[in-house]
Write a protein that holds these residues in place. Structure first.
Motif, PDB file in Angstrom:
ATOM      1  N   HIS A  81       0.875  -1.263  -0.141  1.00  0.00           N
ATOM      2  CA  HIS A  81       0.123  -0.095  -0.057  1.00  0.00           C
ATOM      3  C   HIS A  81       0.844   1.267  -0.088  1.00  0.00           C
ATOM      4  N   VAL A  82       0.823   1.821  -1.145  1.00  0.00           N
ATOM      5  CA  VAL A  82       1.652   3.211  -1.151  1.00  0.00           C
ATOM      6  C   VAL A  82       1.009   4.316  -0.276  1.00  0.00           C
ATOM      7  N   GLY A  83       1.807   4.925   0.232  1.00  0.00           N
ATOM      8  CA  GLY A  83       1.553   6.274   1.080  1.00  0.00           C
ATOM      9  C   GLY A  83       2.115   7.442   0.478  1.00  0.00           C
ATOM     10  N   THR A  84       2.797   8.323   1.531  1.00  0.00           N
ATOM     11  CA  THR A  84       3.504   9.511   1.431  1.00  0.00           C
ATOM     12  C   THR A  84       4.436   9.361   0.362  1.00  0.00           C
ATOM     13  N   THR A  85       4.631  10.092  -0.618  1.00  0.00           N
ATOM     14  CA  THR A  85       5.265  10.252  -1.512  1.00  0.00           C
ATOM     15  C   THR A  85       6.046  11.526  -1.995  1.00  0.00           C
ATOM     16  N   VAL A  86       7.357  11.519  -2.123  1.00  0.00           N
ATOM     17  CA  VAL A  86       7.616  12.994  -2.839  1.00  0.00           C
ATOM     18  C   VAL A  86       8.686  12.701  -3.893  1.00  0.00           C
TER      19      VAL A  86
END
Length: 212
Positions: A81-86
């Motif tokens: 599950h992908v979350g915070t992304t920069v």
């Protein structure tokens, strides 16, 4: 260059960067789907053709074969599950990223949950963005019914608990806990645009955990 032409060039560059960011986000999500569905060809093709695999191997086929063996031996099923992304750009064809991932693993009789992040390097080749490398940094892994309180939060069935490297890329974590209260140093200048990750990292590296 006229002001009008300069403005059109700036607009073009901004649109290209927006499209690139969206494509990289799609790349990140495709990684999760391909891994969880065990499509190892699709997985390997998300990386650059000459991707480094382990210490001595290179190439997508080597990556595919390594992933096939790893996933077959260790997990009955997974969900990432992908979350915070920069995502930040080094130049038009190179970028770096930090991506949080909350993962679930069926491994024999136990259900292991994990919190981690990836330190990514992306490269655009022949007009398409792909992974140059993904460096996994772990906070915890534990049976669903056993919260990982305390140290050595990486707790896989059949292994001794060990430390992950979730906080090691960024010096601020150790600095925060090394002092007893608020910092007495003047506040730092805001990070330059597209350099938030690298400003936080301050040149720090993490040994091991090289990606795939």
């Amino acid at each position: 260059m006229s002001d009008e032409l300069a403005l059109l060039t700036e607009i073009r560059d901004r649109l290209e960067q927006l499209e690139s960011r969206d494509e990289i986000r799609q790349l990140i999500s495709k990684y999760s789907i391909a891994l969880d569905m065990r499509d190892m060809d699709a997985m390997a093709n998300l990386f650059e053709p000459d991707v480094k695999v382990g210490k001595n191997a290179r190439g997508r086929q080597a990556l595919r074969d390594w992933l096939d063996d790893t996933m077959r031996k260790q997990f009955d099923g997974t969900s990432h599950h992908v979350g915070t992304t920069v995502i930040e750009f080094i130049d038009r064809d190179n970028a770096v990223g930090i991506v949080y991932s909350k993962n679930e693993h069926e491994t024999g009789p136990e259900w292991v949950i994990m919190q981690m992040m990836y330190y990514d390097h992306y490269v655009r080749i022949d007009g398409r963005w792909c992974f140059r490398r993904r460096q996994p940094l772990y906070w915890y892994a534990t049976d669903l019914n056993k919260p990982p309180i305390g140290s050595r939060k990486m707790r896989w069935p059949g292994r001794e608990p060990y430390e992950g490297s979730f906080h090691e890329l960024f010096p601020s974590w150790k600095e925060f806990w090394a002092r007893s209260g608020a910092s007495e140093t003047p506040i730092a200048e805001p990070a330059p645009l597209e350099q938030f990750i690298e400003t936080m990292r301050r040149g720090n590296e993490v040994a091991g955990n090289r990606v795939r």
